[in-house]
Write an enzyme that holds these catalytic residues in place. Structure first.
Site, PDB file in Angstrom:
ATOM      1  CB  CYS A 118      -0.957  -0.016   1.179  1.00  0.00           C
ATOM      2  SG  CYS A 118      -2.124  -1.374   1.052  1.00  0.00           S
ATOM      3  CG  HIS A 259      -3.275   3.280   1.893  1.00  0.00           C
ATOM      4  ND1 HIS A 259      -3.590   2.859   0.628  1.00  0.00           N
ATOM      5  CD2 HIS A 259      -3.433   2.199   2.710  1.00  0.00           C
ATOM      6  CE1 HIS A 259      -3.906   1.579   0.675  1.00  0.00           C
ATOM      7  NE2 HIS A 259      -3.827   1.157   1.921  1.00  0.00           N
ATOM      8  CG  ASN A 289      -6.590  -1.082   0.666  1.00  0.00           C
ATOM      9  OD1 ASN A 289      -5.865  -0.609  -0.209  1.00  0.00           O
ATOM     10  ND2 ASN A 289      -6.121  -1.547   1.804  1.00  0.00           N
TER      11      ASN A 289
HETATM   12  O1  UT7 Z   1      -3.943  -1.333   3.393  1.00  0.00           O
HETATM   13  C1  UT7 Z   1      -3.040  -2.144   4.080  1.00  0.00           C
HETATM   14  C2  UT7 Z   1      -3.170  -1.961   5.510  1.00  0.00           C
HETATM   15  N1  UT7 Z   1      -4.392  -2.519   5.995  1.00  0.00           N
HETATM   16  C3  UT7 Z   1      -5.099  -1.872   6.882  1.00  0.00           C
HETATM   17  O2  UT7 Z   1      -4.770  -0.782   7.222  1.00  0.00           O
HETATM   18  C4  UT7 Z   1      -6.286  -2.574   7.486  1.00  0.00           C
HETATM   19  C5  UT7 Z   1      -6.289  -2.391   8.977  1.00  0.00           C
HETATM   20  N2  UT7 Z   1      -7.345  -3.114   9.645  1.00  0.00           N
HETATM   21  C6  UT7 Z   1      -8.650  -2.776   9.542  1.00  0.00           C
HETATM   22  O3  UT7 Z   1      -9.009  -1.904   8.780  1.00  0.00           O
HETATM   23  C7  UT7 Z   1      -9.629  -3.462  10.445  1.00  0.00           C
HETATM   24  O4  UT7 Z   1      -8.947  -4.207  11.416  1.00  0.00           O
HETATM   25  C8  UT7 Z   1     -10.632  -4.383   9.710  1.00  0.00           C
HETATM   26  C9  UT7 Z   1     -11.604  -3.546   8.896  1.00  0.00           C
HETATM   27  C10 UT7 Z   1      -9.876  -5.347   8.820  1.00  0.00           C
HETATM   28  C11 UT7 Z   1     -11.458  -5.178  10.735  1.00  0.00           C
HETATM   29  O5  UT7 Z   1     -12.109  -4.288  11.617  1.00  0.00           O
HETATM   30  P1  UT7 Z   1     -12.011  -4.512  13.189  1.00  0.00           P
HETATM   31  O6  UT7 Z   1     -12.826  -3.475  13.821  1.00  0.00           O
HETATM   32  O7  UT7 Z   1     -10.559  -4.560  13.558  1.00  0.00           O
HETATM   33  O8  UT7 Z   1     -12.725  -5.913  13.367  1.00  0.00           O
HETATM   34  P2  UT7 Z   1     -12.137  -7.300  13.911  1.00  0.00           P
HETATM   35  O9  UT7 Z   1     -11.243  -7.919  12.918  1.00  0.00           O
HETATM   36  O10 UT7 Z   1     -11.652  -7.106  15.313  1.00  0.00           O
HETATM   37  O11 UT7 Z   1     -13.489  -8.127  13.978  1.00  0.00           O
HETATM   38  C12 UT7 Z   1     -14.586  -7.766  14.829  1.00  0.00           C
HETATM   39  C13 UT7 Z   1     -15.709  -8.777  14.621  1.00  0.00           C
HETATM   40  C14 UT7 Z   1     -15.237 -10.225  14.731  1.00  0.00           C
HETATM   41  O12 UT7 Z   1     -16.301 -10.982  15.291  1.00  0.00           O
HETATM   42  P3  UT7 Z   1     -16.305 -11.345  16.858  1.00  0.00           P
HETATM   43  O13 UT7 Z   1     -15.049 -12.130  17.079  1.00  0.00           O
HETATM   44  O14 UT7 Z   1     -16.300 -10.040  17.574  1.00  0.00           O
HETATM   45  O15 UT7 Z   1     -17.558 -12.125  17.014  1.00  0.00           O
HETATM   46  C15 UT7 Z   1     -15.038 -10.632  13.291  1.00  0.00           C
HETATM   47  O16 UT7 Z   1     -15.187 -12.030  13.115  1.00  0.00           O
HETATM   48  O17 UT7 Z   1     -16.225  -8.638  13.292  1.00  0.00           O
HETATM   49  C16 UT7 Z   1     -16.184  -9.896  12.627  1.00  0.00           C
HETATM   50  N3  UT7 Z   1     -15.963  -9.655  11.214  1.00  0.00           N
HETATM   51  C17 UT7 Z   1     -16.971  -9.435  10.353  1.00  0.00           C
HETATM   52  N4  UT7 Z   1     -18.299  -9.388  10.525  1.00  0.00           N
HETATM   53  C18 UT7 Z   1     -19.061  -9.131   9.443  1.00  0.00           C
HETATM   54  C19 UT7 Z   1     -14.780  -9.579  10.522  1.00  0.00           C
HETATM   55  N5  UT7 Z   1     -15.021  -9.322   9.233  1.00  0.00           N
HETATM   56  C20 UT7 Z   1     -16.367  -9.229   9.099  1.00  0.00           C
HETATM   57  C21 UT7 Z   1     -17.209  -8.963   8.006  1.00  0.00           C
HETATM   58  N6  UT7 Z   1     -18.544  -8.924   8.234  1.00  0.00           N
HETATM   59  N7  UT7 Z   1     -16.747  -8.746   6.759  1.00  0.00           N
END
Ligand code: UT7
Length: 336
Positions: A118, A259, A289
Site C-alpha cells: 500500500c 492511503h 482499498n
Molecule cells: O492497506 C493495508 C493496511 N491494511 C489496513 O490498514 C487494514 C487495517 N485493519 C482494519 O481496517 C480493520 O482491522 C478491519 C476492517 C480489517 C477489521 O475491523 P475490526 O474493527 O478490527 O474488526 P475485527 O477484525 O476485530 O473483527 C470484529 C468482529 C469479529 O467478530 P467477533 O469475534 O467479535 O464475534 C469478526 O469475526 O467482526 C467480525 N468480522 C466481520 N463481521 C461481518 C470480521 N469481518 C467481518 C465482516 N462482516 N466482513
C-alpha cells in the site's frame, strides 16, 4: 528538506482507470457472512470495482498511462522510464512495467516494478522524483496498479470485503527552480510486521504446489486488528512529521490524501494534523482499498473535483504490508 534552488520533480498530468464492474456490499452479503452495515461502519466502504475475466494489472496500468499521455499531449517515445508499483503483477517476471512499455510503444523507456504494497506508489513517486532531480531524466511515468481480486479468498469475510481493483498514473517532469513538485518525503519499512499482512505462497519460500493451493497460501492474509493498530499510529505520526518539519500548520495544508484502507484510519491521521473534513480526500466508499492505486486515484479525483490548484500544499501518507509507510509534501503544480 525543501530547497528553493535545486531542481525538483513536479506532476504534470494524471490518469486513472477503474474496471467497469462494480461489486456492492449488498452483493457481498450474498457471497459471505457479512452485512452492508458492518462493512460501512467498520471500514467506510460501500462498493469497489473489480476486473472482468482476462483484465489484468498491465491492462489497467496501460489505460491509466494512456490518459496521461493524451492529457499531456506527448508521444510515448518521449517517456524515459516507467515505474509500476504493484503487489499483483501480471506474473513474477517479466516486470509489469515492461508489458506497459510495450503496450504504450514507449520505445525509449526502461522500467521496473516496485513492491511496497500500500506504500508502493509513494515509494515509486519518491524514486521517480529523485531520478528527475538527478538531471538524467525528464519524463517519468509513475503508476500504481493492483488487481487485488486476483489474490483474495472470496469465502473469507475478514479480507474479501476490504479491497478493490484499479490503477492511477502520473507524469513527473522537472521544475527547474525547485518551487513546485515533490519537496520532501519520509519513507520507512519494518519487516518485523511481515507476519501481520502477507501472501506467502508462490515464492521461493512456498513454491506453488497442490499443498500450497489446498492451504490457501496464494491468498492475502491479514491480522486486521494488529495492522489497524500500527497503521493508525504510524500513518498519523509520519503525516505530522512531514508537515511539521516543513513548517506547515493545519491552515497551510489545502489537501491531505492518505492511503485508503479504512475510514477510521483516515480520520485518525486527519485528526492528528488538525484538519477539517474538507481538507481530507476520502474515496474509500467507492473504490475500497486498491493498494498501490489509492493515492494516484485520490489525486485524480481531487483534480477532477477542482480540489487541487497550483500552489496548494498537499500531504500524502501511506501504510501497508512490510510494514512499509511514509509521508510526502508536494507543492501542487499545473496538472492536466
Ligand atoms: O492497506 C493495508 C493496511 N491494511 C489496513 O490498514 C487494514 C487495517 N485493519 C482494519 O481496517 C480493520 O482491522 C478491519 C476492517 C480489517 C477489521 O475491523 P475490526 O474493527 O478490527 O474488526 P475485527 O477484525 O476485530 O473483527 C470484529 C468482529 C469479529 O467478530 P467477533 O469475534 O467479535 O464475534 C469478526 O469475526 O467482526 C467480525 N468480522 C466481520 N463481521 C461481518 C470480521 N469481518 C467481518 C465482516 N462482516 N466482513
Amino acid at each position: 528538506m525543501p530547497s528553493q534552488q535545486r531542481r525538483t520533480a513536479k506532476i504534470t498530468a494524471i490518469g486513472k482507470y477503474l474496471p467497469e464492474r462494480i461489486l456492492s456490499n449488498f452483493e457481498l452479503e450474498k457471497m459471505v457472512d457479512t452485512t452492508d452495515e458492518w462493512i460501512r461502519s467498520r471500514t467506510g466502504i460501500i462498493e469497489r470495482h473489480l476486473v472482468r475475466d482476462g483484465e489484468v494489472t498491465s491492462h489497467m496500468a496501460t489505460e491509466a498511462a494512456r490518459e496521461v499521455l493524451l492529457k499531456r499531449q506527448i508521444d510515448p517515445e518521449e517517456i524515459d522510464c516507467i515505474i509500476v508499483a504493484t503487489v499483483t503483477p501480471d506474473m513474477f517476471f517479466p516486470a509489469t512495467a515492461c508489458l506497459v512499455q510495450n503496450n504504450l510503444g514507449a520505445t525509449r523507456a526502461w522500467g521496473f516494478d516496485l513492491s511496497a504494497a500500500c506504500s508502493g506508489f509513494l515509494f515509486a513517486l519518491d524514486t521517480g522524483a529523485r531520478m528527475v532531480e538527478s538531471g538524467q531524466y525528464t519524463k517519468i511515468l509513475v503508476i500504481g496498479a493492483d488487481t487485488m481480486s486476483s489474490i483474495l479468498d472470496y469465502t473469507d469475510r475478514a479480507t474479501c470485503v476490504l479491497f478493490g481493483d484499479g490503477a492511477g498514473a502520473i507524469l513527473l517532469e522537472p521544475c527547474e527552480d525547485g518551487s513546485e513538485g515533490v519537496l520532501d518525503s519520509i519513507l520507512r519499512c519494518d519487516g518485523s510486521g511481515a507476519e501481520y499482512l502477507y501472501m506467502e505462497g508462490g515464492g521461493s519460500l512456498y513454491p506453488p504446489s497442490a499443498e500450497t493451493i489446498a492451504k490457501g497460501q496464494h491468498y492475502l492474509q491479514q491480522d486486521g486488528p494488529a495492522v489497524f493498530k500500527y497503521a493508525a499510529k504510524w500513518m498519523a505520526d509520519v503525516s505530522a512529521e512531514v508537515a511539521e518539519r516543513n513548517g506547515l500548520t493545519n491552515k497551510d495544508i489545502q489537501l491531505f490524501i492518505p492511503h485508503q484502507a479504512n475510514k477510521r484510519i483516515i480520520d485518525a491521521s486527519a485528526h492528528r494534523l488538525g484538519l477539517t473534513a474538507e481538507q481530507v480526500l476520502s474515496n474509500i466508499e467507492r473504490y475500497a482499498n486498491t493498494t498501490a492505486a489509492t493515492i494516484p486515484l485520490g489525486m485524480a479525483d481531487a483534480v477532477d473535483d477542482g480540489r487541487l490548484r497550483p500552489g496548494d500544499n498537499l500531504i500524502l501518507a501511506a501504510f501497508g504490508a512490510g510494514f512499509t509507510w511514509g509521508g510526502m509534501y508536494i507543492r501542487w503544480s499545473e496538472v492536466r
